[in-house]
Design a protein around this motif. Structure first.
Motif, mmCIF file in Angstrom:
data_model
loop_
_atom_site.group_PDB
_atom_site.id
_atom_site.type_symbol
_atom_site.label_atom_id
_atom_site.label_comp_id
_atom_site.label_asym_id
_atom_site.label_seq_id
_atom_site.Cartn_x
_atom_site.Cartn_y
_atom_site.Cartn_z
ATOM 1 N N VAL A 48 -63.899 41.903 -37.641
ATOM 2 C CA VAL A 48 -62.633 41.482 -37.052
ATOM 3 C C VAL A 48 -62.876 40.257 -36.182
ATOM 4 O O VAL A 48 -63.720 40.291 -35.282
ATOM 5 N N ILE A 49 -62.160 39.166 -36.451
ATOM 6 C CA ILE A 49 -62.311 37.947 -35.666
ATOM 7 C C ILE A 49 -60.946 37.481 -35.178
ATOM 8 O O ILE A 49 -59.904 37.870 -35.710
ATOM 9 N N ALA A 50 -60.967 36.642 -34.161
ATOM 10 C CA ALA A 50 -59.728 36.139 -33.571
ATOM 11 C C ALA A 50 -59.162 34.976 -34.384
ATOM 12 O O ALA A 50 -59.908 34.141 -34.893
ATOM 13 N N VAL A 51 -57.827 34.956 -34.482
ATOM 14 C CA VAL A 51 -57.108 33.806 -35.026
ATOM 15 C C VAL A 51 -56.127 33.345 -33.947
ATOM 16 O O VAL A 51 -55.326 34.141 -33.451
ATOM 17 N N VAL A 52 -56.205 32.062 -33.601
ATOM 18 C CA VAL A 52 -55.377 31.505 -32.530
ATOM 19 C C VAL A 52 -54.574 30.339 -33.090
ATOM 20 O O VAL A 52 -55.145 29.407 -33.679
ATOM 21 N N TYR A 53 -53.262 30.408 -32.931
ATOM 22 C CA TYR A 53 -52.360 29.342 -33.390
ATOM 23 C C TYR A 53 -51.778 28.653 -32.160
ATOM 24 O O TYR A 53 -51.240 29.316 -31.267
ATOM 25 N N ARG A 54 -51.880 27.329 -32.125
ATOM 26 C CA ARG A 54 -51.447 26.586 -30.948
ATOM 27 C C ARG A 54 -50.395 25.543 -31.304
ATOM 28 O O ARG A 54 -50.540 24.812 -32.289
ATOM 29 N N LYS A 55 -49.363 25.482 -30.471
ATOM 30 C CA LYS A 55 -48.329 24.464 -30.612
ATOM 31 C C LYS A 55 -48.033 23.861 -29.247
ATOM 32 O O LYS A 55 -47.809 24.573 -28.273
ATOM 33 N N GLY A 56 -48.014 22.526 -29.199
ATOM 34 C CA GLY A 56 -47.667 21.835 -27.961
ATOM 35 C C GLY A 56 -48.833 21.707 -27.000
ATOM 36 O O GLY A 56 -49.960 22.113 -27.283
ATOM 37 N N ALA A 57 -48.545 21.144 -25.849
ATOM 38 C CA ALA A 57 -49.553 20.961 -24.809
ATOM 39 C C ALA A 57 -49.766 22.283 -24.073
ATOM 40 O O ALA A 57 -48.814 22.869 -23.544
ATOM 41 N N LEU A 58 -51.004 22.748 -24.038
ATOM 42 C CA LEU A 58 -51.323 24.039 -23.438
ATOM 43 C C LEU A 58 -52.347 23.856 -22.324
ATOM 44 O O LEU A 58 -53.104 22.887 -22.298
ATOM 45 N N SER A 59 -52.377 24.811 -21.446
ATOM 46 C CA SER A 59 -53.356 24.807 -20.354
ATOM 47 C C SER A 59 -53.908 26.213 -20.179
ATOM 48 O O SER A 59 -53.290 27.202 -20.595
ATOM 49 N N THR A 60 -55.065 26.297 -19.579
ATOM 50 C CA THR A 60 -55.661 27.602 -19.307
ATOM 51 C C THR A 60 -56.498 27.532 -18.044
ATOM 52 O O THR A 60 -56.815 26.450 -17.531
ATOM 53 N N GLY A 61 -56.865 28.667 -17.562
ATOM 54 C CA GLY A 61 -57.713 28.776 -16.385
ATOM 55 C C GLY A 61 -57.962 30.240 -16.102
ATOM 56 O O GLY A 61 -57.449 31.126 -16.801
ATOM 57 N N VAL A 62 -58.754 30.508 -15.080
ATOM 58 C CA VAL A 62 -59.057 31.886 -14.727
ATOM 59 C C VAL A 62 -59.295 31.974 -13.230
ATOM 60 O O VAL A 62 -59.866 31.066 -12.618
ATOM 61 N N THR A 63 -58.774 33.027 -12.635
ATOM 62 C CA THR A 63 -59.061 33.322 -11.235
ATOM 63 C C THR A 63 -59.991 34.514 -11.175
ATOM 64 O O THR A 63 -59.843 35.475 -11.939
ATOM 65 N N LEU A 64 -60.943 34.431 -10.292
ATOM 66 C CA LEU A 64 -61.974 35.455 -10.170
ATOM 67 C C LEU A 64 -61.817 36.173 -8.844
ATOM 68 O O LEU A 64 -61.925 35.564 -7.780
ATOM 69 N N ALA A 65 -61.537 37.468 -8.899
ATOM 70 C CA ALA A 65 -61.475 38.268 -7.679
ATOM 71 C C ALA A 65 -62.890 38.617 -7.236
ATOM 72 O O ALA A 65 -63.864 38.373 -7.956
ATOM 73 N N ALA A 66 -63.003 39.189 -6.059
ATOM 74 C CA ALA A 66 -64.321 39.489 -5.502
ATOM 75 C C ALA A 66 -65.088 40.455 -6.405
ATOM 76 O O ALA A 66 -64.588 41.543 -6.718
ATOM 77 N N VAL A 108 -78.668 46.535 -11.628
ATOM 78 C CA VAL A 108 -77.512 46.136 -10.827
ATOM 79 C C VAL A 108 -76.292 46.120 -11.737
ATOM 80 O O VAL A 108 -76.250 45.385 -12.734
ATOM 81 N N ALA A 109 -75.315 46.956 -11.421
ATOM 82 C CA ALA A 109 -74.064 47.016 -12.171
ATOM 83 C C ALA A 109 -73.031 46.165 -11.442
ATOM 84 O O ALA A 109 -72.768 46.376 -10.254
ATOM 85 N N VAL A 110 -72.463 45.200 -12.158
ATOM 86 C CA VAL A 110 -71.525 44.262 -11.555
ATOM 87 C C VAL A 110 -70.176 44.371 -12.255
ATOM 88 O O VAL A 110 -70.102 44.321 -13.491
ATOM 89 N N ARG A 111 -69.124 44.529 -11.494
ATOM 90 C CA ARG A 111 -67.759 44.466 -12.032
ATOM 91 C C ARG A 111 -67.189 43.087 -11.695
ATOM 92 O O ARG A 111 -67.314 42.601 -10.568
ATOM 93 N N ILE A 112 -66.544 42.462 -12.708
ATOM 94 C CA ILE A 112 -66.054 41.087 -12.567
ATOM 95 C C ILE A 112 -64.561 41.063 -12.880
ATOM 96 O O ILE A 112 -64.158 40.814 -14.031
ATOM 97 N N PRO A 113 -63.699 41.313 -11.902
ATOM 98 C CA PRO A 113 -62.251 41.279 -12.166
ATOM 99 C C PRO A 113 -61.739 39.845 -12.271
ATOM 100 O O PRO A 113 -61.996 39.011 -11.403
ATOM 101 N N MET A 114 -61.037 39.554 -13.360
ATOM 102 C CA MET A 114 -60.550 38.185 -13.575
ATOM 103 C C MET A 114 -59.162 38.216 -14.192
ATOM 104 O O MET A 114 -58.799 39.149 -14.901
ATOM 105 N N THR A 115 -58.405 37.154 -13.920
ATOM 106 C CA THR A 115 -57.044 37.024 -14.414
ATOM 107 C C THR A 115 -56.846 35.631 -14.989
ATOM 108 O O THR A 115 -57.200 34.635 -14.350
ATOM 109 N N ARG A 116 -56.280 35.570 -16.172
ATOM 110 C CA ARG A 116 -56.010 34.281 -16.803
ATOM 111 C C ARG A 116 -54.823 33.597 -16.160
ATOM 112 O O ARG A 116 -53.848 34.236 -15.748
ATOM 113 N N THR A 117 -54.903 32.271 -16.075
ATOM 114 C CA THR A 117 -53.771 31.461 -15.642
ATOM 115 C C THR A 117 -53.418 30.492 -16.773
ATOM 116 O O THR A 117 -54.129 30.388 -17.769
ATOM 117 N N GLY A 118 -52.310 29.776 -16.625
ATOM 118 C CA GLY A 118 -51.928 28.804 -17.643
ATOM 119 C C GLY A 118 -51.156 29.433 -18.780
ATOM 120 O O GLY A 118 -50.651 30.559 -18.699
#
Length: 277
Positions: A157-175, A185-195
């Motif tokens: 199973v692989i990703a298929v991404v279709y894009r139209k127009g000008a797009l932006s992306t980013g990510v915010t990283l919580a503590a 060492v077990a690390v949890r990395i909470p993150m949220t996409r922006t854009g």
């Protein structure tokens, strides 16, 4: 992961030679289609010694994490209401094909989006199901001319991404959150996409001591469609008493994908300390 996929994964873990014989290699491992061309392709390669029957279909899903931080992609036949799905207007040619031993086959992916499609990014999952000959089952009694075997179906199973127009992306990283136990060492990395598009990038996690000496590290590719909170386990061995720091860096560096496929975004970085007593 549904019940069928879990059973298949367990079976393949027990029979790695059979998995190679029955499966096909899919390249690339993600397809990006723009609105101007409305098409893409993948190449299938059969490395085995027997012909493989291949069926190509589409589903919907994206990476998520559960309460333990384990990542998975739940693939369904149709998308929930409100999701930016491309599944209904993607087609693969050919959909069914038999690939001979050590042969290659190109599969074209054509998009027929509805008129007036709004600018944005639309998602699907391409499912490649490969089925070959029977694998002998060991341990059966001598039965003369009777052959006992097991037919495997391997799904990629692989990703298929279709894009139209000008797009932006980013990510915010919580503590991040870090815990040390059993030399790991077990690390949890909470993150949220922006854009307006999924964040495709790489997470790098480093464990250093008070002097900055590296104790362990991990690097993994990720796609943040909405939110993720993965758990990363980093073996570090026995740590002497003291204070240590976990440094997490998210960037859009992806050497495994074409440069045009990765939308630019600013890096995100955070750190957390933990104490070994």
């Amino acid at each position: 992961m549904n019940r069928t996929t879990r059973m298949l994964a367990a079976l393949l873990a027990l029979t790695p030679a059979a998995a190679l014989a029955q499966g096909v290699i899919v390249a690339p491992h993600a397809v990006f289609i723009d609105h101007a061309t409305r098409s893409g392709s993948i190449t299938l390669y059969n490395p085995g010694e027997d012909p493989v029957e291949v069926t190509v279909s589409f589903g919907f899903g994206y990476p998520t994490t559960d309460s333990a931080g384990s990542m998975s992609v739940e693939v369904s036949d149709s998308a929930p209401a409100g999701q930016p799905a491309a599944t209904a207007w993607l087609q693969a040619f050919p959909r069914r094909v038999t690939i001979g031993q050590q042969e290659r086959q190109t599969i074209r992916i054509l998009a027929s989006p509805p008129a007036g499609l709004a600018d944005g990014e639309y998602w699907a999952r391409l499912i490649v199901s490969a089925k070959g000959g029977k694998v002998p089952v060991a341990g059966t009694p001598d039965s003369g001319a009777i052959t006992v075997g097991l037919t495997l179906e391997v799904r990629t199973v692989i990703a298929v991404v279709y894009r139209k127009g000008a797009l932006s992306t980013g990510v915010t990283l919580a503590a991040p959150v870090a815990t040390y136990a059993n030399d790991t060492v077990a690390v949890r990395i909470p993150m949220t996409r922006t854009g307006t598009a999924a964040y495709v990038g790489t997470a790098r996690v480093r464990v250093v001591d008070a002097k900055g000496a590296l104790k362990g590290e991990d690097e993994r590719a990720l796609g943040v469609y909405y939110t993720l909170d993965p758990r990363v386990d980093i073996p570090v061995g026995p740590l002497a008493p003291g204070t240590y720091k976990v440094v997490v860096t998210l960037s859009t560096d992806r050497g495994d994908l074409p440069p045009k496929a990765v939308l630019p975004a600013l890096p995100a970085r955070d750190s957390v300390e933990f104490t070994v007593r």
